[in-house]
Design a protein around this motif. Structure first.
Motif, PDB file in Angstrom:
ATOM      1  N   THR A 145       0.834  -1.207   0.000  1.00 39.72           N
ATOM      2  CA  THR A 145       0.000   0.000   0.000  1.00 39.72           C
ATOM      3  C   THR A 145       0.861   1.246   0.000  1.00 39.72           C
ATOM      4  OG1 THR A 145      -1.818  -1.122   1.155  1.00 39.72           O
ATOM      5  CG2 THR A 145      -1.773   1.286   1.275  1.00 39.72           C
ATOM      6  N   THR A 146       0.467   2.198  -0.813  1.00 33.54           N
ATOM      7  CA  THR A 146       1.079   3.530  -0.815  1.00 33.54           C
ATOM      8  C   THR A 146       0.061   4.502  -0.250  1.00 33.54           C
ATOM      9  OG1 THR A 146       2.369   3.028  -2.802  1.00 33.54           O
ATOM     10  CG2 THR A 146       2.101   5.357  -2.209  1.00 33.54           C
ATOM     11  N   VAL A 147       0.411   5.193   0.818  1.00 31.65           N
ATOM     12  CA  VAL A 147      -0.442   6.228   1.404  1.00 31.65           C
ATOM     13  C   VAL A 147       0.226   7.573   1.146  1.00 31.65           C
ATOM     14  CG1 VAL A 147      -1.416   7.162   3.532  1.00 31.65           C
ATOM     15  CG2 VAL A 147      -1.361   4.675   3.157  1.00 31.65           C
ATOM     16  N   LEU A 148      -0.383   8.375   0.309  1.00 34.18           N
ATOM     17  CA  LEU A 148       0.122   9.720   0.018  1.00 34.18           C
ATOM     18  C   LEU A 148      -0.594  10.708   0.924  1.00 34.18           C
ATOM     19  CD1 LEU A 148       0.143   9.597  -3.898  1.00 34.18           C
ATOM     20  CD2 LEU A 148       2.030   9.127  -2.321  1.00 34.18           C
ATOM     21  N   ARG A 194       0.311  13.330 -10.495  1.00 33.50           N
ATOM     22  CA  ARG A 194       1.564  12.712 -10.941  1.00 33.50           C
ATOM     23  C   ARG A 194       2.062  11.709  -9.915  1.00 33.50           C
ATOM     24  NH1 ARG A 194       6.600  13.958 -10.127  1.00 33.50           N
ATOM     25  NH2 ARG A 194       6.019  15.835  -8.991  1.00 33.50           N
ATOM     26  N   TYR A 195       1.936  12.045  -8.628  1.00 33.48           N
ATOM     27  CA  TYR A 195       2.330  11.114  -7.578  1.00 33.48           C
ATOM     28  C   TYR A 195       1.398   9.895  -7.541  1.00 33.48           C
ATOM     29  CZ  TYR A 195       5.635  14.453  -5.485  1.00 33.48           C
ATOM     30  OH  TYR A 195       6.697  15.292  -5.248  1.00 33.48           O
ATOM     31  N   LEU A 196       0.124  10.112  -7.749  1.00 29.84           N
ATOM     32  CA  LEU A 196      -0.819   8.992  -7.730  1.00 29.84           C
ATOM     33  C   LEU A 196      -0.518   8.001  -8.852  1.00 29.84           C
ATOM     34  CD1 LEU A 196      -4.143  10.903  -6.945  1.00 29.84           C
ATOM     35  CD2 LEU A 196      -3.126   9.117  -5.528  1.00 29.84           C
ATOM     36  N   VAL A 197      -0.326   8.510 -10.055  1.00 31.03           N
ATOM     37  CA  VAL A 197      -0.027   7.626 -11.186  1.00 31.03           C
ATOM     38  C   VAL A 197       1.319   6.930 -10.967  1.00 31.03           C
ATOM     39  CG1 VAL A 197       0.450   7.537 -13.667  1.00 31.03           C
ATOM     40  CG2 VAL A 197      -1.405   8.992 -12.806  1.00 31.03           C
ATOM     41  N   GLY A 198       2.317   7.676 -10.524  1.00 29.41           N
ATOM     42  CA  GLY A 198       3.638   7.093 -10.315  1.00 29.41           C
ATOM     43  C   GLY A 198       3.678   6.040  -9.226  1.00 29.41           C
ATOM     44  N   ALA A 200       1.680   3.678  -8.733  1.00 28.93           N
ATOM     45  CA  ALA A 200       1.178   2.378  -9.189  1.00 28.93           C
ATOM     46  C   ALA A 200       2.298   1.392  -9.453  1.00 28.93           C
ATOM     47  CB  ALA A 200       0.331   2.564 -10.447  1.00 28.93           C
ATOM     48  N   THR A 201       3.471   1.870  -9.785  1.00 32.93           N
ATOM     49  CA  THR A 201       4.568   0.977 -10.187  1.00 32.93           C
ATOM     50  C   THR A 201       5.660   0.863  -9.137  1.00 32.93           C
ATOM     51  OG1 THR A 201       5.565   2.839 -11.386  1.00 32.93           O
ATOM     52  CG2 THR A 201       4.157   1.356 -12.650  1.00 32.93           C
ATOM     53  N   MET A 202       5.355   1.197  -7.906  1.00 28.90           N
ATOM     54  CA  MET A 202       6.345   1.024  -6.842  1.00 28.90           C
ATOM     55  C   MET A 202       6.661  -0.458  -6.643  1.00 28.90           C
ATOM     56  SD  MET A 202       5.400   3.735  -3.833  1.00 28.90           S
ATOM     57  CE  MET A 202       5.683   5.492  -4.053  1.00 28.90           C
ATOM     58  N   PRO A 203       7.888  -0.779  -6.226  1.00 28.96           N
ATOM     59  CA  PRO A 203       8.240  -2.180  -5.978  1.00 28.96           C
ATOM     60  C   PRO A 203       7.301  -2.805  -4.935  1.00 28.96           C
ATOM     61  CG  PRO A 203      10.187  -0.780  -5.948  1.00 28.96           C
ATOM     62  CD  PRO A 203       9.006   0.133  -5.974  1.00 28.96           C
ATOM     63  N   ASP A 280      10.733  13.704   2.192  1.00 30.99           N
ATOM     64  CA  ASP A 280      10.414  13.773   0.765  1.00 30.99           C
ATOM     65  C   ASP A 280      10.880  12.493   0.060  1.00 30.99           C
ATOM     66  OD1 ASP A 280      13.124  14.137   0.840  1.00 30.99           O
ATOM     67  OD2 ASP A 280      13.138  16.021  -0.298  1.00 30.99           O
ATOM     68  N   ASP A 281      10.697  11.370   0.732  1.00 32.84           N
ATOM     69  CA  ASP A 281      11.155  10.088   0.201  1.00 32.84           C
ATOM     70  C   ASP A 281      10.451   9.707  -1.096  1.00 32.84           C
ATOM     71  OD1 ASP A 281      12.593  10.098   2.519  1.00 32.84           O
ATOM     72  OD2 ASP A 281      11.473   8.493   3.511  1.00 32.84           O
ATOM     73  N   ILE A 282       9.283  10.283  -1.366  1.00 30.44           N
ATOM     74  CA  ILE A 282       8.538   9.939  -2.576  1.00 30.44           C
ATOM     75  C   ILE A 282       9.371  10.202  -3.832  1.00 30.44           C
ATOM     76  CG2 ILE A 282       7.498  12.242  -2.772  1.00 30.44           C
ATOM     77  CD1 ILE A 282       5.721   8.927  -3.565  1.00 30.44           C
ATOM     78  N   ARG A 283      10.328  11.121  -3.744  1.00 31.98           N
ATOM     79  CA  ARG A 283      11.148  11.459  -4.912  1.00 31.98           C
ATOM     80  C   ARG A 283      12.011  10.279  -5.358  1.00 31.98           C
ATOM     81  NH1 ARG A 283      13.353  17.571  -3.472  1.00 31.98           N
ATOM     82  NH2 ARG A 283      11.326  18.633  -3.693  1.00 31.98           N
ATOM     83  N   GLY A 284      12.282   9.361  -4.450  1.00 34.56           N
ATOM     84  CA  GLY A 284      13.052   8.178  -4.823  1.00 34.56           C
ATOM     85  C   GLY A 284      12.268   7.223  -5.701  1.00 34.56           C
ATOM     86  N   PHE A 285      10.948   7.351  -5.729  1.00 32.55           N
ATOM     87  CA  PHE A 285      10.105   6.456  -6.526  1.00 32.55           C
ATOM     88  C   PHE A 285       9.369   7.201  -7.642  1.00 32.55           C
ATOM     89  CE2 PHE A 285      10.475   4.787  -2.232  1.00 32.55           C
ATOM     90  CZ  PHE A 285      10.905   3.487  -2.471  1.00 32.55           C
TER      91      PHE A 285
END
Length: 495
Positions: A145-148, A194-198, A200-203, A280-285
């Motif tokens: 799960t990704t929680v933004l 952009r974060y929501l779409v991106g 989807a492909t997290m490891p 701002d760890d989201i920038r790594g993904f």
């Protein structure tokens, strides 16, 4: 060899603010999209409706949710009960547990949830606490799960943005709670998508919350002042007092703005917290775009752009669809998009459309405006006094109009030959105004449709509308009757 099918994304809340904007972004990114809504027929008017699979499901019904998730690779959870009453926290909790269980049973590859940015505090506002709890429920589902976690989202239709818009535009002087000086990290809706779409492909091993925010950290006071500057309004005078409780402040917001009280209160209560990203760890993904994140001022410009390049419709929320996420969309609430006042009239005319059009196209200049002549002259004189064009510009050609022509104090914005004339006012006004005249063929009848539209600018713009509104029956009602009469007389003369 056949190519593998594109990943399937389920979007819940597709009739909501973020969901309706996320669907076309996912389609552009190459996903197949399934939408889940209690009333999927509400999406029938969207251009992308034929490109998605729409399923009807109640988010609180386990079996319906389970069927909706069958074969899904990534599920976007964009459901919350904000503004639905005092029990919204219990409803959010129950719905999230239902969805989490169904996602695990359906073998969903990832869940993506958009929650609220919040501080590490023991006591949060009910709204932020519920968003935090929903994120925790989804994270404990066993599905990656990704929680933004976002604070104020800047874009037309966002409840937080609309509240700020109306407060700034309608109150040049205001008394505010002391927590108006708490820090907030707003984010443009385009960056949220952009974060929501991106995500989807997290490891698959990544399952955690991420703070997301724009490049600016501002107080609510600063956001209002910068909104005013971008919108061309004078600086706001804001005085903070320590005695204005969230409840009183929400009542005040409900009085001054069209944002419903049930929605305003949890939003106001959330402002008692400072909401600034802690990482701002989201920038790594999901790396930043080449031009960087969208700043606050640019995000406001994008949100207001639709007003300045307005394609005239009945309300901003029913404006024609565009792909710009900052623009209003048809399913946005009626109160979003800023104030818009409309005087709408139509009459059946005993003449053919071509005859009616010849009268419409010949309006203004020496022929006048088919209405209260003294009122038009007086308004023209007043416009000249304040530096406007008045009525002296006339028209370029006595019988023909083209886009860009000056027509007294109007400018021709659209000509659909034989049918539609749209004029934009260039008189001195505290706002924007249009006049649209249409000769329509409707089931063998000729219908004359006339619409005056006004978008006020600040409190003075609001005051102007209410000051002149009592005269619209005389001015525009007279215009409607006299154009109709002129067309019918011209038709009889040709017989």
């Amino acid at each position: 060899m056949s190519r593998p099918a594109a990943p399937l994304a389920l979007v819940t809340g597709a009739t909501g603010y973020i969901g309706g904007r996320l669907v076309p972004e996912l389609l552009r990114a190459g996903f197949r999209v399934r939408t889940m809504a209690r009333h999927p027929d509400r999406l029938a008017g969207r251009p992308w409706h034929g490109e998605v699979e729409a399923v009807a499901a109640d988010a609180q019904d386990p079996e319906q949710v389970r069927r909706s998730l069958d074969g899904v690779d990534v599920a976007y959870y964009l459901i919350h009960s904000l503004g639905s009453g005092p029990t919204f926290e219990a409803r959010d909790r129950r719905t999230a547990r239902t969805f989490a269980t169904a996602a695990r049973e359906a073998g969903v590859g990832r869940v993506v949830y958009l929650g609220g940015l919040h501080p590490d505090a023991e006591r949060l506002s009910p709204h932020l606490d519920s968003r935090r709890e929903v994120g925790e429920i989804l994270l404990s589902s066993g599905v990656p799960t990704t929680v933004l976690q976002a604070a104020v989202i800047i874009g037309s239709g966002s409840a937080s943005f609309e509240m700020m818009r109306y407060l700034t535009e309608r109150l040049p002087v205001m008394v505010a709670p002391k927590w108006f000086d708490n820090r907030i990290q707003p984010i443009a809706v385009r960056d949220v998508l952009r974060y929501l779409v991106g995500s989807a492909t997290m490891p698959p091993e990544v399952s955690r919350p991420f703070d997301i925010g724009g490049p600016d950290v501002l107080t609510y006071r600063q956001m209002m002042q910068r909104y005013a500057r971008v919108a061309g309004l004078p600086p706001r005078v804001i005085r903070a007092v320590p005695v204005l409780t969230p409840r009183l402040a929400s009542l005040w917001v409900g009085l001054v703005t069209p944002v419903p009280g049930g929605l305003a209160r949890p939003l106001v209560e959330s402002l008692i917290h400072e909401v600034v990203a802690k990482e701002d760890d989201i920038r790594g993904f999901v790396p930043d775009p080449p031009d960087g994140l969208i700043g606050f001022d640019r995000a406001v410009e994008l949100a207001l752009q639709r007003v300045r390049e307005f394609d005239v419709t009945t309300t901003f929320s029913s404006a024609s669809f565009t792909d710009a996420p900052s623009d209003p969309l048809p399913e946005d609430p009626d109160w979003s998009g800023g104030s818009l006042y409309v005087d709408d009239r139509e009459t059946v005319v005993d003449a053919d459309p071509a005859t009616l059009w010849s009268v419409i196209e010949g309006i203004g200049g020496a022929r006048g405006w088919y209405s209260w002549q003294l009122g038009w002259v007086a308004r023209g004189v007043m416009d000249k006094v304040f530096g406007g064009p008045g009525l002296r510009r006339g028209r370029r050609h006595p019988d023909r109009l083209a886009v860009g022509d000056a027509l007294d104090w109007w400018r021709v914005e659209k000509v659909e030959e034989g049918r539609t004339l749209r004029l934009r006012a260039e008189m001195r006004l505290p706002g924007l105004a249009w006049l649209e005249l249409v000769a329509d063929a409707d089931g063998g009848r000729t219908v004359f449709r006339q619409r005056a539209i006004y978008h006020p600018h600040g409190l003075l713009g609001q005051a102007y509308w209410w000051a002149v509104a009592p005269f619209y029956g005389v001015v525009f009602g007279g215009m409607q009757r006299n154009i109709t009469r002129a067309a019918e007389e011209r038709a009889r003369a040709r017989v």
